[in-house]
Scaffold this active site. Structure first.
Site, PDB file in Angstrom:
ATOM      1  N   LYS A 123      93.127  42.508  71.875  1.00  0.00           N
ATOM      2  CA  LYS A 123      92.159  42.998  73.099  1.00  0.00           C
ATOM      3  C   LYS A 123      92.548  44.383  73.413  1.00  0.00           C
ATOM      4  O   LYS A 123      93.530  44.845  73.096  1.00  0.00           O
ATOM      5  CB  LYS A 123      92.286  42.246  74.033  1.00  0.00           C
ATOM      6  CG  LYS A 123      91.439  40.672  73.841  1.00  0.00           C
ATOM      7  CD  LYS A 123      89.842  40.930  73.722  1.00  0.00           C
ATOM      8  CE  LYS A 123      88.894  41.439  74.990  1.00  0.00           C
ATOM      9  NZ  LYS A 123      87.681  41.894  74.778  1.00  0.00           N
ATOM     10  N   HIS A 128      85.838  48.217  72.376  1.00  0.00           N
ATOM     11  CA  HIS A 128      84.637  48.179  73.139  1.00  0.00           C
ATOM     12  C   HIS A 128      84.402  49.086  74.262  1.00  0.00           C
ATOM     13  O   HIS A 128      84.214  49.057  75.324  1.00  0.00           O
ATOM     14  CB  HIS A 128      84.485  46.606  73.820  1.00  0.00           C
ATOM     15  CG  HIS A 128      84.654  45.700  72.711  1.00  0.00           C
ATOM     16  ND1 HIS A 128      83.609  45.310  71.799  1.00  0.00           N
ATOM     17  CD2 HIS A 128      85.466  44.584  72.733  1.00  0.00           C
ATOM     18  CE1 HIS A 128      83.879  44.243  71.112  1.00  0.00           C
ATOM     19  NE2 HIS A 128      85.277  43.891  71.344  1.00  0.00           N
ATOM     20  N   ALA A 168      76.905  36.518  64.660  1.00  0.00           N
ATOM     21  CA  ALA A 168      77.062  35.629  65.848  1.00  0.00           C
ATOM     22  C   ALA A 168      75.829  34.827  66.024  1.00  0.00           C
ATOM     23  O   ALA A 168      75.895  33.563  66.310  1.00  0.00           O
ATOM     24  CB  ALA A 168      77.247  36.307  67.136  1.00  0.00           C
ATOM     25  N   SER A 224      61.254  40.225  68.115  1.00  0.00           N
ATOM     26  CA  SER A 224      61.928  40.516  69.674  1.00  0.00           C
ATOM     27  C   SER A 224      61.025  41.428  70.162  1.00  0.00           C
ATOM     28  O   SER A 224      61.292  42.742  69.858  1.00  0.00           O
ATOM     29  CB  SER A 224      63.236  40.662  69.700  1.00  0.00           C
ATOM     30  OG  SER A 224      63.748  40.714  70.825  1.00  0.00           O
ATOM     31  N   ILE A 242      77.194  35.926  74.671  1.00  0.00           N
ATOM     32  CA  ILE A 242      78.141  36.484  73.758  1.00  0.00           C
ATOM     33  C   ILE A 242      78.563  37.830  73.730  1.00  0.00           C
ATOM     34  O   ILE A 242      79.625  38.315  73.321  1.00  0.00           O
ATOM     35  CB  ILE A 242      77.703  35.898  72.326  1.00  0.00           C
ATOM     36  CG1 ILE A 242      77.847  34.389  72.215  1.00  0.00           C
ATOM     37  CG2 ILE A 242      78.856  36.482  71.046  1.00  0.00           C
ATOM     38  CD1 ILE A 242      77.265  33.902  70.987  1.00  0.00           C
ATOM     39  N   ALA A 243      77.673  38.739  73.902  1.00  0.00           N
ATOM     40  CA  ALA A 243      77.565  39.926  73.970  1.00  0.00           C
ATOM     41  C   ALA A 243      78.376  41.035  75.214  1.00  0.00           C
ATOM     42  O   ALA A 243      78.454  41.904  75.245  1.00  0.00           O
ATOM     43  CB  ALA A 243      76.263  40.678  73.913  1.00  0.00           C
ATOM     44  N   ILE A 244      79.018  39.889  75.990  1.00  0.00           N
ATOM     45  CA  ILE A 244      79.474  40.615  77.192  1.00  0.00           C
ATOM     46  C   ILE A 244      80.683  41.584  76.981  1.00  0.00           C
ATOM     47  O   ILE A 244      80.731  42.468  77.831  1.00  0.00           O
ATOM     48  CB  ILE A 244      79.935  39.300  78.161  1.00  0.00           C
ATOM     49  CG1 ILE A 244      80.368  39.750  79.533  1.00  0.00           C
ATOM     50  CG2 ILE A 244      81.283  38.680  77.522  1.00  0.00           C
ATOM     51  CD1 ILE A 244      78.972  40.305  80.354  1.00  0.00           C
ATOM     52  N   ASP A 245      81.379  41.439  76.127  1.00  0.00           N
ATOM     53  CA  ASP A 245      82.434  42.502  75.669  1.00  0.00           C
ATOM     54  C   ASP A 245      81.891  43.952  75.540  1.00  0.00           C
ATOM     55  O   ASP A 245      82.438  44.881  75.545  1.00  0.00           O
ATOM     56  CB  ASP A 245      83.304  42.009  74.507  1.00  0.00           C
ATOM     57  CG  ASP A 245      84.179  40.936  74.694  1.00  0.00           C
ATOM     58  OD1 ASP A 245      84.701  40.813  75.717  1.00  0.00           O
ATOM     59  OD2 ASP A 245      84.496  40.131  73.767  1.00  0.00           O
ATOM     60  N   VAL A 272      82.189  34.894  79.433  1.00  0.00           N
ATOM     61  CA  VAL A 272      83.650  35.061  79.479  1.00  0.00           C
ATOM     62  C   VAL A 272      83.906  35.989  78.237  1.00  0.00           C
ATOM     63  O   VAL A 272      83.478  35.953  77.338  1.00  0.00           O
ATOM     64  CB  VAL A 272      84.251  33.718  78.765  1.00  0.00           C
ATOM     65  CG1 VAL A 272      85.792  33.709  78.498  1.00  0.00           C
ATOM     66  CG2 VAL A 272      84.237  32.566  79.895  1.00  0.00           C
ATOM     67  N   ASN A 276      86.185  37.914  75.785  1.00  0.00           N
ATOM     68  CA  ASN A 276      86.892  37.603  74.524  1.00  0.00           C
ATOM     69  C   ASN A 276      86.977  35.778  74.412  1.00  0.00           C
ATOM     70  O   ASN A 276      87.728  34.959  74.601  1.00  0.00           O
ATOM     71  CB  ASN A 276      88.357  37.739  74.975  1.00  0.00           C
ATOM     72  CG  ASN A 276      89.411  37.106  73.623  1.00  0.00           C
ATOM     73  OD1 ASN A 276      88.833  37.167  72.627  1.00  0.00           O
ATOM     74  ND2 ASN A 276      90.720  36.935  74.033  1.00  0.00           N
TER      75      ASN A 276
END
Length: 345
Positions: A49, A70, A153, A194, A241-244, A272, A274
């Site tokens: 990280k 990131h 993902a 989309s 999942i894209a939060i990072d 969350v 990672n």
């Protein structure tokens, strides 16, 4: 070590992955009791990280940092790398000529698979979820899962959700990718183009939404608004999942493995940072398999020659000598971006 490099490992660093200190010693590494000792004597740092604020003081001009960064979602770290003139290569933007992301792919795959698993847990009524079982039951509808993004993902999440018996729709803006998903799944996964209206319609009907959108090196677009969340059924679940990279839901903020979810208008949101850290054995071995050849190239040849010899590594160069080299980060943070080709020429 076999290539003549000295390797220092922080004591206990491998325990979560099932690797003991003794195994590192047997391989020829040196152990350091504290992280500061590792940073202090290193010419190159390998991490999983990005550096946290308490580590910014360890950054210095002659350091090569090879890790996930990131930066588009982290101005403080970007500024620290620039101010301290660190040569930083970001795992997530190392890209092959065909557009593949070899160092991001294993973690994306794991996050996608894990996202459905944690989302299914959050749907359980004791945790505030709607009580929907993804696979349904005889005479009862299956859970409706919407996956935003058909990349590594998203496809991993869709396959797991379908394997659990859910009714799955993958939304993307790339017709070629949607055809590939349709062919790979034999029609078991529905695809849908989309647009804001289509996303709003699909989200309103979903029991679970998996946000798996990625723009390499840039901040993730926020596709699900607060108004869309309000329109969902009570107890529905959203997994970002894209939060990072900043997250793709308007209501997203980073949570932790110890406190992973929060409620937004009666819906459960999981964001969350990672995510793969929850399955540290699997994640460590998958990431090491992917990063090792690039790490060896950097150590053997130095960053400049390694980047000259590998266009994939060159695309991963994020900062050097106080300059930023990732266009998506510059756009997200309104910073000037230098030309990698000019630097390496």
């Amino acid at each position: 070590m076999r290539r003549g490099h000295e390797v220092t490992v922080q004591a206990g660093a491998g325990l979560g992955a099932g690797i003991t200190d003794e195994q590192y010693l047997d391989a020829g590494a040196t152990l350091a009791a504290e992280a500061a000792s590792v940073w202090g004597g290193a010419e190159m740092i390998l991490k999983v990280k990005e550096p946290v604020p308490s580590e910014f003081g360890y950054l210095h001009e002659d350091l090569v940092l090879f890790t996930y960064l990131h930066l588009a979602a982290d101005r403080a770290l970007t500024e620290a790398l620039l101010e301290r003139r660190v040569t930083a290569v970001a795992y997530e933007t190392v890209a092959t000529d065909d557009g593949g992301l070899p160092l991001l792919a294993p973690m994306s795959e794991i996050a996608g698979r894990l996202g459905v698993q944690v989302g299914a847990q959050a749907l359980l009524a004791p945790g505030g979820g709607s009580g929907v079982l993804l696979g349904g039951a005889a005479g009862v509808r299956r859970g409706n899962v919407v996956v935003l993004g058909g990349g590594t993902a998203g496809l991993a999440a869709a396959r797991v959700a379908a394997g659990m018996g859910a009714d799955v729709t993958v939304m993307d803006i790339n017709p070629v990718r949607m055809r590939q998903i349709d062919e790979l799944s034999g029609g078991a996964l529905r695809t849908r183009f989309s647009t804001p209206l289509d996303v709003a319609d699909a989200v309103a009907r979903a029991d679970m939404v998996i946000g798996a959108v990625l723009v390499p090196g840039a901040r993730t677009p926020r596709l699900v608004t607060h108004q869309m969340v309000q329109a969902m059924r009570p107890g529905s679940v959203l997994v970002d999942i894209a939060i990072d990279q900043g997250g793709c839901f308007e209501d997203s903020h980073v949570t932790t493995h110890s406190d992973p979810t929060y409620e937004v208008d009666g819906k459960i949101l999981y964001a969350v940072g990672n995510m793969p850290g929850a399955v540290s054995y699997t994640s460590t071995h998958a990431l090491t398999n992917a990063t090792l050849p690039y790490a060896v190239a950097l150590a053997d040849n130095g960053w400049r020659q390694a980047c000259r010899g590998s266009t994939a590594l060159a695309r991963g160069l994020a900062t050097h000598g106080g300059a930023l080299y990732t266009a998506g980060v510059g756009q997200a943070l309104d910073l000037d971006v230098a030309d990698v080709a000019a630097l390496l020429s």
